[in-house]
Design a protein around this motif. Structure first.
Motif, mmCIF file in Angstrom:
data_model
loop_
_atom_site.group_PDB
_atom_site.id
_atom_site.type_symbol
_atom_site.label_atom_id
_atom_site.label_comp_id
_atom_site.label_asym_id
_atom_site.label_seq_id
_atom_site.Cartn_x
_atom_site.Cartn_y
_atom_site.Cartn_z
ATOM 1 N N CYS A 54 2.431 -33.129 8.360
ATOM 2 C CA CYS A 54 0.936 -32.865 9.469
ATOM 3 C C CYS A 54 0.417 -33.557 9.858
ATOM 4 O O CYS A 54 0.449 -33.513 11.191
ATOM 5 C CB CYS A 54 0.415 -31.463 9.255
ATOM 6 S SG CYS A 54 -0.433 -31.668 7.348
ATOM 7 N N THR A 55 -0.810 -34.543 9.207
ATOM 8 C CA THR A 55 -1.442 -35.179 9.138
ATOM 9 C C THR A 55 -1.080 -36.039 10.789
ATOM 10 O O THR A 55 -1.452 -36.742 11.173
ATOM 11 C CB THR A 55 -1.916 -36.195 8.862
ATOM 12 O OG1 THR A 55 -0.915 -36.671 7.556
ATOM 13 C CG2 THR A 55 -2.615 -35.596 7.858
ATOM 14 N N SER A 56 0.733 -36.460 10.313
ATOM 15 C CA SER A 56 0.723 -37.587 11.664
ATOM 16 C C SER A 56 1.468 -36.743 12.103
ATOM 17 O O SER A 56 1.566 -37.200 14.115
ATOM 18 C CB SER A 56 2.545 -37.910 10.679
ATOM 19 O OG SER A 56 2.256 -38.566 9.549
ATOM 20 N N LEU A 57 1.293 -35.885 12.976
ATOM 21 C CA LEU A 57 1.610 -34.994 14.078
ATOM 22 C C LEU A 57 0.238 -34.646 14.590
ATOM 23 O O LEU A 57 0.457 -33.421 15.303
ATOM 24 C CB LEU A 57 2.331 -33.498 14.008
ATOM 25 C CG LEU A 57 3.882 -34.395 13.680
ATOM 26 C CD1 LEU A 57 4.866 -34.221 12.633
ATOM 27 C CD2 LEU A 57 4.552 -34.920 15.370
ATOM 28 N N GLY A 58 -0.999 -34.768 14.167
ATOM 29 C CA GLY A 58 -1.861 -33.766 14.324
ATOM 30 C C GLY A 58 -3.047 -32.771 14.111
ATOM 31 O O GLY A 58 -3.325 -32.290 14.717
ATOM 32 N N GLY A 59 -2.012 -32.324 12.918
ATOM 33 C CA GLY A 59 -2.633 -31.364 12.215
ATOM 34 C C GLY A 59 -3.066 -31.761 10.796
ATOM 35 O O GLY A 59 -3.641 -33.258 10.934
ATOM 36 N N GLY A 60 -3.471 -30.481 10.201
ATOM 37 C CA GLY A 60 -3.985 -31.212 8.162
ATOM 38 C C GLY A 60 -3.823 -30.061 7.524
ATOM 39 O O GLY A 60 -3.563 -28.515 8.473
ATOM 40 N N PRO A 61 -3.878 -30.332 6.029
ATOM 41 C CA PRO A 61 -4.271 -29.514 5.240
ATOM 42 C C PRO A 61 -4.652 -28.341 5.342
ATOM 43 O O PRO A 61 -4.546 -26.593 5.023
ATOM 44 C CB PRO A 61 -4.202 -29.954 3.960
ATOM 45 C CG PRO A 61 -4.170 -31.803 3.935
ATOM 46 C CD PRO A 61 -4.029 -31.747 5.552
ATOM 47 N N PHE A 62 -6.041 -28.355 6.341
ATOM 48 C CA PHE A 62 -6.885 -27.473 6.545
ATOM 49 C C PHE A 62 -7.633 -27.424 8.395
ATOM 50 O O PHE A 62 -8.057 -26.861 8.677
ATOM 51 C CB PHE A 62 -8.170 -28.353 5.786
ATOM 52 C CG PHE A 62 -8.573 -27.533 4.248
ATOM 53 C CD1 PHE A 62 -8.755 -26.682 3.976
ATOM 54 C CD2 PHE A 62 -7.899 -28.879 3.371
ATOM 55 C CE1 PHE A 62 -8.198 -26.196 2.246
ATOM 56 C CE2 PHE A 62 -7.853 -28.350 2.525
ATOM 57 C CZ PHE A 62 -8.002 -27.863 1.647
ATOM 58 N N ALA A 63 -6.387 -27.880 9.078
ATOM 59 C CA ALA A 63 -6.588 -27.709 10.305
ATOM 60 C C ALA A 63 -6.535 -26.161 10.594
ATOM 61 O O ALA A 63 -6.360 -24.861 9.954
ATOM 62 C CB ALA A 63 -5.155 -27.996 10.847
ATOM 63 N N THR A 64 -7.486 -25.935 11.572
ATOM 64 C CA THR A 64 -7.645 -24.725 13.243
ATOM 65 C C THR A 64 -7.012 -24.625 13.282
ATOM 66 O O THR A 64 -6.992 -22.953 13.732
ATOM 67 C CB THR A 64 -8.837 -24.440 12.726
ATOM 68 O OG1 THR A 64 -9.407 -25.272 13.162
ATOM 69 C CG2 THR A 64 -9.750 -24.413 10.853
ATOM 70 N N GLU A 65 -6.500 -24.794 14.329
ATOM 71 C CA GLU A 65 -6.023 -24.642 15.233
ATOM 72 C C GLU A 65 -4.938 -23.146 15.735
ATOM 73 O O GLU A 65 -3.965 -23.323 14.406
ATOM 74 C CB GLU A 65 -4.980 -25.979 15.975
ATOM 75 C CG GLU A 65 -4.552 -26.220 18.098
ATOM 76 C CD GLU A 65 -4.345 -27.054 17.984
ATOM 77 O OE1 GLU A 65 -3.506 -27.642 19.136
ATOM 78 O OE2 GLU A 65 -3.713 -28.305 16.941
ATOM 79 N N GLY A 66 -5.125 -22.312 16.039
ATOM 80 C CA GLY A 66 -3.897 -21.366 16.304
ATOM 81 C C GLY A 66 -4.308 -20.395 15.488
ATOM 82 O O GLY A 66 -3.746 -18.970 15.548
ATOM 83 N N LEU A 67 -5.353 -20.357 14.878
ATOM 84 C CA LEU A 67 -5.655 -19.062 13.254
ATOM 85 C C LEU A 67 -6.793 -18.635 14.141
ATOM 86 O O LEU A 67 -7.978 -19.129 14.727
ATOM 87 C CB LEU A 67 -5.901 -19.992 12.268
ATOM 88 C CG LEU A 67 -4.947 -20.544 11.852
ATOM 89 C CD1 LEU A 67 -5.469 -21.849 10.134
ATOM 90 C CD2 LEU A 67 -4.053 -19.693 11.301
#
Ligand code: SF4
Ligand code: SF4
Ligand code: SF4
Ligand code: SF4
Ligand code: SF4
Lengths: 315, 340
Positions: free
Chosen positions: B138-151
């Motif tokens: 996910c980090t390669s796509l701008g996310g992350g294990p603790f990303a908050t986007e959309g939540l």
């Protein structure tokens, strides 16, 4: 394993160099632990990509139908049996196929690994002297291979290729065990219980058709499941009965053709027990018609052979 | 805020009074999102669910309306699901995938009432990934294990408690009446340690990928890359961003129902025309479509890559056709002008 890998590479390289074939279908190292992946080799120098191991679980016969080129395939016992049935069904031109037979030690079932690890993530695995070492963050566990093999492999009666042009490695011993013992449980159930079991399993079906696509014998130009005029099967997955119906027709369609390779079961992402059905059907065909798929090039398949009155008496 | 783990079940039970509650539960050997009727059915120690929770908002099979043909015409009864829902425990990548689905189902040209009604009525409570899977990128796509986007809320597991990050007003409302203490310094520190400890072993390089895809439609690479693909839908049906569907009528006599089912670009039938012509006649064109749709067309249309790096397509592919390797091969191919 390492010797077999080397022997496969050398054989493939030679076949390509001598222009005996244009293509070799075999296995390469996979991207996940305990996983190998089908691969297509056309240049002699690429033959070193080929490997052999406990992760060569796919049935490569799937890739051999209606091929225009001369090709070679790396075949374990079940692959070779599918090839026999496909030759009989005119899907493979025997003259254009070189079968590189490999005695099979059984393949590792990743579902069993998942179950054993119970949530721990597998990052690396090594197989040595009949033991598998499973490694991840903060753990390393050693288990006998036998414990992790596919059920199909545990009851397999033909681990050595039945048909081959070149045989690599030493034949492996065939198991003595009753190959249908695993069905006792299912067969003992009352019809309603059998039905309930299948419904429970197939309630998870997402109709991805990976089971159908992975099977070398599923090659109808148009699958009944895809027909819309008339529509045999509901396209939606709302009704579990339809999922059961799909499997029932799929499996019956493979009567006398299924070699119990387990490719359908292995392909199912939902971990649905398809093997009970396929294995039961294999047993019924053996009992009713005395026929075992994929062991003889000459014997006619039951549905292609005249029906005798003794067979009819069974019904 | 801080939520004790033994309070979680009570909280879910309380939410159930106002919402349909969906959580990860164990089915067979795997985890799936299901509606529960008791809080103790939840399992929050899973790495990732087999089928993404997109199926709560975009069901595998969904009845759109019923119809009945009568002497003087047709009677229609529309089915729009207006129930209030909450998904608890979804992963950050899956939350992000819903933002991508939003662009498909809500555009200038079309607003999909079935999806959007559900979407607007659904609250999302995420669960950070203390232990990402080996296939997560996910980090390669701008996310992350603790990303908050959309939540609306994010739960961070710090052992016997969750640190609850409140991200929206809707999220805050879910906690009303709970009287949760604020996260003290010790808990904040624990959350920081957990977040830093969640490392991803897997990555993809997306630099310049789009410009390659822009010109390599006829590249010989496509002749090879798909060869082992079986053409099933294990990758697409378990992908959180895949959203193709087919609409069929299921009728008996003079009444029936129109149903929207998941469909997949990997099936030959998907593009088969009534004339018998098929513009994507072989596995090559179909596989190319899957890659192009995610990494080029979606970018052209919505300015975002339609992949969140959840790794499900990698785990579920029966022949281990790994999207990370496919992207690497495309990256490594020569740039050539696009011609047939
Ligand atoms: S039905 Fe399953 S077990 Fe039988 S041949 Fe096909 S893939 Fe193999
Ligand atoms: S592979 Fe499994 S989930 Fe997919 S259609 Fe077959 S039984 Fe259903
Ligand atoms: S393409 Fe694969 S990794 Fe990307 S979102 Fe879909 S399933 Fe996940
Ligand atoms: S891809 Fe990232 S967000 Fe999704 S499950 Fe893995 S670590 Fe968590
Ligand atoms: S899951 Fe694998 S084999 Fe099936 S369509 Fe996707 S890439 Fe092809």
């Amino acid at each position: 394993m390492r010797e077999l890998t080397k022997a496969i590479q050398e054989t493939a390289q030679k076949l390509l160099q001598d222009k005996e074939v244009e293509l070799v279908v075999g296995f390469a190292k996979g991207s996940l632990p305990l996983r190998n992946t089908p691969c297509f080799i056309r240049q002699p120098e690429e033959a070193q990509k080929l490997v052999w191991g406990y992760g060569c679980e796919n049935n490569l016969a799937t890739y051999l139908r209606q091929r225009p080129e001369k090709l070679a395939v790396v075949a374990k016992g079940c692959d070779s049996r599918s090839i026999i049935e496909l030759i009989k069904e005119n899907q493979i031109n025997r003259e254009k196929l070189v079968i590189i037979g490999i005695p099979c030690q059984g393949m590792i079932d990743r579902k069993k690994v998942t179950r054993l690890l119970a949530g721990r993530e597998l990052l690396k695995a090594e197989v040595k002297d009949g033991q598998v070492v499973l490694m991840g963050k903060g753990f390393s566990e050693t288990v006998p291979c036998e414990q992790l093999l596919h059920d199909t492999c545990l009851t397999c009666q033909h681990p050595n290729p039945v048909l081959f042009d070149i045989m690599l490695g030493e034949p492996v011993p065939v198991k003595e065990a009753d190959s249908f013992a695993d069905l006792a449980n299912f067969e003992a159930k009352a019809p309603a219980e059998k039905r309930a079991y299948l419904i429970q399993e197939l309630s998870r079906c997402i109709r991805c058709y990976a089971c159908r696509q992975a099977c070398p014998m599923c090659f109808c130009e148009e699958c009944f499941a895809d027909c819309s005029m008339p529509q045999w099967l509901s396209k939606s997955s709302l009704n579990v009965q339809d999922n059961v119906f799909f499997q029932a027709v799929r499996v019956l369609h493979l009567a006398g053709r299924c070699v119990d390779c387990g490719a359908c079961d292995r392909a199912c992402p939902m971990g649905i027990d398809l093997r009970t059905l396929t294995h039961k059907m294999v047993r019924d065909v053996q009992e009713l018609f005395g026929y075992t798929a994929g062991v003889s090039l000459e014997e006619r398949a039951p549905l292609a052979a005249p029906v005798s009155s003794s067979t009819l008496n069974h019904f | 805020m801080l939520l004790n783990k033994d309070q979680l079940i009570n909280w879910l039970n309380k939410l159930m009074q106002a919402y349909q509650v969906f959580v990860p539960v164990k089915e067979g050997d795997y985890f799936c999102f299901k509606q529960i009727n008791s809080g103790d059915q939840v399992i929050l120690y899973y790495t990732n669910s087999k089928v993404p929770p997109k199926e709560v908002l975009f069901p595998r099979s969904e009845k759109l309306f019923y119809y009945r043909c009568e002497n003087d015409g047709v009677q229609l009864t529309e089915q729009i699901d207006e129930s209030k829902k909450i998904i608890v425990g979804l992963r950050p990548c899956d939350a992000k995938s819903l933002l991508l689905l939003d662009s498909v189902f809500s555009s200038d040209k079309y607003q999909d009432p079935y999806y959007l009604t559900r979407r607007n009525n659904t609250v999302l409570v995420g669960l950070g990934c203390n232990q990402p899977a080996a296939t997560c990128f996910c980090t390669s796509l701008g996310g992350g294990p603790f990303a908050t986007e959309g939540l609306d809320l994010l739960l961070v597991d710090i052992g016997d408690r969750y640190v609850v990050e409140v991200l929206t007003e809707r999220g805050r409302e879910l906690l009303s009446g709970m009287e949760l203490p604020a996260a003290d310094q010790e808990a904040q520190e624990a959350a920081r340690v957990v977040k830093e400890g969640a490392s991803l072993s897997s990555q993809v390089n997306l630099e310049g990928l789009k410009s390659k895809l822009d010109v390599n439609f006829y590249d010989p690479i496509w002749d090879m890359i798909h060869e082992k693909c079986l053409g099933c839908a294990a990758c697409t049906y378990t992908c959180p961003t895949c959203h193709c569907f087919d609409i069929v009528d299921e009728a008996a006599g003079n009444e029936g129902c129109r149903i929207r089912n998941w469909d997949a670009c990997m099936f030959p039938l998907f593009t088969l025309h009534g004339s018998g012509h098929n513009p994507r006649p072989t596995g090559k064109e179909r596989f190319r479509q899957r890659v192009m749709h995610k990494f080029k067309y979606f970018v052209d249309n919505f300015n975002a890559i339609a992949c969140v790096g959840c790794g499900r397509c990698i785990i579920n592919c029966p022949v281990n056709l790994d999207i990370r390797e496919v992207l690497a091969e495309i990256q490594g191919s020569e740039v050539r002008s696009d011609k047939q």
